[in-house]
Design a protein around this motif. Sequence first.
Motif, mmCIF file in Angstrom:
data_model
loop_
_atom_site.group_PDB
_atom_site.id
_atom_site.type_symbol
_atom_site.label_atom_id
_atom_site.label_comp_id
_atom_site.label_asym_id
_atom_site.label_seq_id
_atom_site.Cartn_x
_atom_site.Cartn_y
_atom_site.Cartn_z
ATOM 1 N N CYS A 159 -6.581 -3.481 11.508
ATOM 2 C CA CYS A 159 -5.504 -4.418 11.166
ATOM 3 C C CYS A 159 -4.208 -4.088 11.903
ATOM 4 O O CYS A 159 -3.135 -4.533 11.497
ATOM 5 N N ARG A 160 -4.295 -3.303 12.978
ATOM 6 C CA ARG A 160 -3.114 -2.970 13.777
ATOM 7 C C ARG A 160 -3.367 -3.249 15.254
ATOM 8 O O ARG A 160 -3.015 -2.456 16.117
ATOM 9 N N TYR A 161 -3.991 -4.373 15.524
ATOM 10 C CA TYR A 161 -4.182 -4.873 16.893
ATOM 11 C C TYR A 161 -4.867 -3.858 17.792
ATOM 12 O O TYR A 161 -4.587 -3.774 18.985
ATOM 13 N N THR A 214 -10.571 -10.247 3.329
ATOM 14 C CA THR A 214 -9.977 -10.083 4.645
ATOM 15 C C THR A 214 -11.062 -10.064 5.712
ATOM 16 O O THR A 214 -12.249 -9.933 5.417
ATOM 17 N N SER A 215 -10.635 -10.144 6.950
ATOM 18 C CA SER A 215 -11.575 -10.108 8.078
ATOM 19 C C SER A 215 -11.620 -8.739 8.749
ATOM 20 O O SER A 215 -12.280 -8.572 9.772
ATOM 21 N N ASP A 232 0.156 -3.558 4.352
ATOM 22 C CA ASP A 232 0.264 -2.707 5.541
ATOM 23 C C ASP A 232 -1.068 -2.061 5.901
ATOM 24 O O ASP A 232 -1.361 -1.835 7.074
ATOM 25 N N LEU A 233 -1.876 -1.764 4.879
ATOM 26 C CA LEU A 233 -3.171 -1.134 5.123
ATOM 27 C C LEU A 233 -4.310 -2.152 5.159
ATOM 28 O O LEU A 233 -5.441 -1.792 5.512
ATOM 29 N N CYS A 234 -4.011 -3.387 4.756
ATOM 30 C CA CYS A 234 -5.009 -4.471 4.752
ATOM 31 C C CYS A 234 -6.184 -4.147 3.830
ATOM 32 O O CYS A 234 -7.321 -4.583 4.087
ATOM 33 N N ARG A 235 -5.945 -3.436 2.772
ATOM 34 C CA ARG A 235 -7.023 -3.052 1.858
ATOM 35 C C ARG A 235 -6.435 -2.583 0.530
ATOM 36 O O ARG A 235 -5.216 -2.385 0.409
ATOM 37 N N SER A 236 -7.303 -2.385 -0.433
ATOM 38 C CA SER A 236 -6.889 -1.834 -1.719
ATOM 39 C C SER A 236 -6.908 -0.318 -1.666
ATOM 40 O O SER A 236 -7.746 0.283 -0.998
ATOM 41 N N ALA A 289 -12.622 -7.108 -0.053
ATOM 42 C CA ALA A 289 -12.146 -7.857 -1.211
ATOM 43 C C ALA A 289 -10.656 -7.666 -1.424
ATOM 44 O O ALA A 289 -10.130 -6.567 -1.288
ATOM 45 N N VAL A 290 -9.965 -8.751 -1.738
ATOM 46 C CA VAL A 290 -8.559 -8.684 -2.143
ATOM 47 C C VAL A 290 -8.551 -8.436 -3.652
ATOM 48 O O VAL A 290 -8.870 -9.321 -4.438
ATOM 49 N N GLU A 291 -8.220 -7.220 -4.046
ATOM 50 C CA GLU A 291 -8.287 -6.849 -5.458
ATOM 51 C C GLU A 291 -7.227 -5.805 -5.762
ATOM 52 O O GLU A 291 -6.612 -5.229 -4.876
ATOM 53 N N GLY A 292 -7.038 -5.575 -7.049
ATOM 54 C CA GLY A 292 -6.024 -4.617 -7.485
ATOM 55 C C GLY A 292 -4.692 -5.294 -7.743
ATOM 56 O O GLY A 292 -4.533 -6.506 -7.623
ATOM 57 N N SER A 293 -3.694 -4.503 -8.085
ATOM 58 C CA SER A 293 -2.350 -5.010 -8.354
ATOM 59 C C SER A 293 -1.615 -5.293 -7.050
ATOM 60 O O SER A 293 -1.946 -4.745 -5.998
ATOM 61 N N THR A 294 -0.613 -6.147 -7.132
ATOM 62 C CA THR A 294 0.267 -6.349 -5.985
ATOM 63 C C THR A 294 1.308 -5.237 -5.882
ATOM 64 O O THR A 294 2.085 -5.203 -4.928
ATOM 65 N N GLY A 295 1.337 -4.352 -6.871
ATOM 66 C CA GLY A 295 2.204 -3.176 -6.797
ATOM 67 C C GLY A 295 3.478 -3.263 -7.595
ATOM 68 O O GLY A 295 4.284 -2.329 -7.558
#
Length: 558
Positions: free
Chosen positions: A381-383, A247-248, A280-284, A256-262
């Motif tokens: 990640c919330r403007y 992510t930016s 929603d949190l833009c993170r793991s 890093a985009v990691e972990g389960s999708t839930g």
Amino acid sequence: MRHCSSNFFYLAIIGLFALFIGSTIHIFWQKIFQSLLSKELTLRNNSRIFNIWKGSNEISMNMDFYFFNWTNPEELKLPGKKPNLIQVGPYSFIHKTEKVNIIFHPENNTVSYDTRKFWYFNPSKSNGTLNDKIFHLNVVAVTAANKVRYWSSFYQSSLSYLLNKLSEIHVVKTVDELLFKGYDDSIINMGKMAMGNVDNMPPYDKFGWFYLRNGSTLFEGNFNMATGEDDIKNIGKAKNWNYKNKTSYYKLPCNAVEGSTGEFWPPGRDNNDISIFSADLCRSVTYEYTGKTINHGIEGNKYEMGDKTLANHTLRHYTHEKTKYFDKITTTEDFFNVEHSIINIKNNNINNSLNYDTIDMGKCFCNGECSPLGLINVTACRYGAPGFISLPHFHKGDPVLRQQVNGLQPNDKDHSFYITLEPNTGIPLDVAARLQVNILLQPSNTIDLFKNVPKIYLPIMWFDLRGGTTDNLASSLRQILWLNKIGIYGSTILASIGGLMLIIIGVMQYLKSRQINDQNTRKLNMIQGNVQTEKVYMEIVAKNDENQRNDCQLYSKN
């Protein structure tokens, strides 16, 4: 005798066969069971698990919203006065999700999809109506002040003038307006006119915490997830979010985009932590193992959100080969697919090997200023809104957070965030997703509306999303677990029967041989006894004859 020996031989063959089959199944049963699970749990088009995952009517969740009604906003700037908060609700909704735009990628065993969510108000479980009025912090004004905080004095003075004319520090809106309907705000309209479509400007014409989300696919983002087709241990792992593997919003390696999708976890769970990538949190987010629990009569592993997510000092170790990427932006796609290990700082379990670098993950989540324990900074990640996520009532947070306001009463039963997984299959048994939205209110020297206000992480609202295994799915899960037990116990019983048969046959053969030996001994003794008797008899007879001859009396012949 020959017929009996033949029976023993056949029984021995059967026992040996049962022992061999039972032992073999017992040794390899877990691999057999895991293979069966892989076929059932692997995400394939038109499979049962696929139909459940994509959003059938079989699963629906309940989501309760609670608001903190701010009863004394006029006393905010008075020394020694704290905001008085009264929790209202719940405002209950039936929550459903469905996956759309599903595309399988067999070349790398992943699937891409968008998520559409729906909320349906449920008045029977609600304590109030959507028309209830809530005294609420003016989040739009706070966000505007935060965005221009480091801009030139000209922009800040202009905003100060507008806020003094158009806004107050609080608003009074209905629950429906604050959640899904949204409400008009002059600052939003003027901001769109003045700033246009510049980067990091919210694309909304109204404000509401879930405004435009009902039935939309625009907010969760596009996920790319492993299907487990190549290896069931990969099922559910997030590979890409919005077509990227990082992510930016945060710096390396926190982006890093990691972990389960839930929704999926690999079978064969242990006591290690689990992680979920939250859109929603833009993170793991990490969940820590806390012990065993029972749900639907099934034993599961319970994982809770704790210090590793809520604290700012979560440590990880990376090899030197990986950390060389941290100082610069990399386009290496494979680097962020690595499953990172998490170090338990409490036990000081840190690998001090010279081949590793220890990284303080919390630092790159702070966005420049680390917040107290218990808060997750989501401003990036919330403007630019100074948003901070916590557990409800600042549960597990720094006590200073609760001391800033009146009306909070945290407890573990109602305010913990936990996930319970059945360890053999990785299927979620019970999920209680509970998070609180807080806004950082802080003083400003240039914007009059916020002069002399205290610095407070002000609680706004929180939600309780409950889900997990339904009764029907729990029944199917119990059948799967019974199959596992049948395989383990059945193979053990079969091997035991075979071994017992061999032991019994061995004992019977031994007893039979003893009996034969005893019979032979008796016969031999009888034969020897007969021979002895005949000898004695002959001796006695011979002696009697001799005596008779010696005792004979001779008479004269007259």
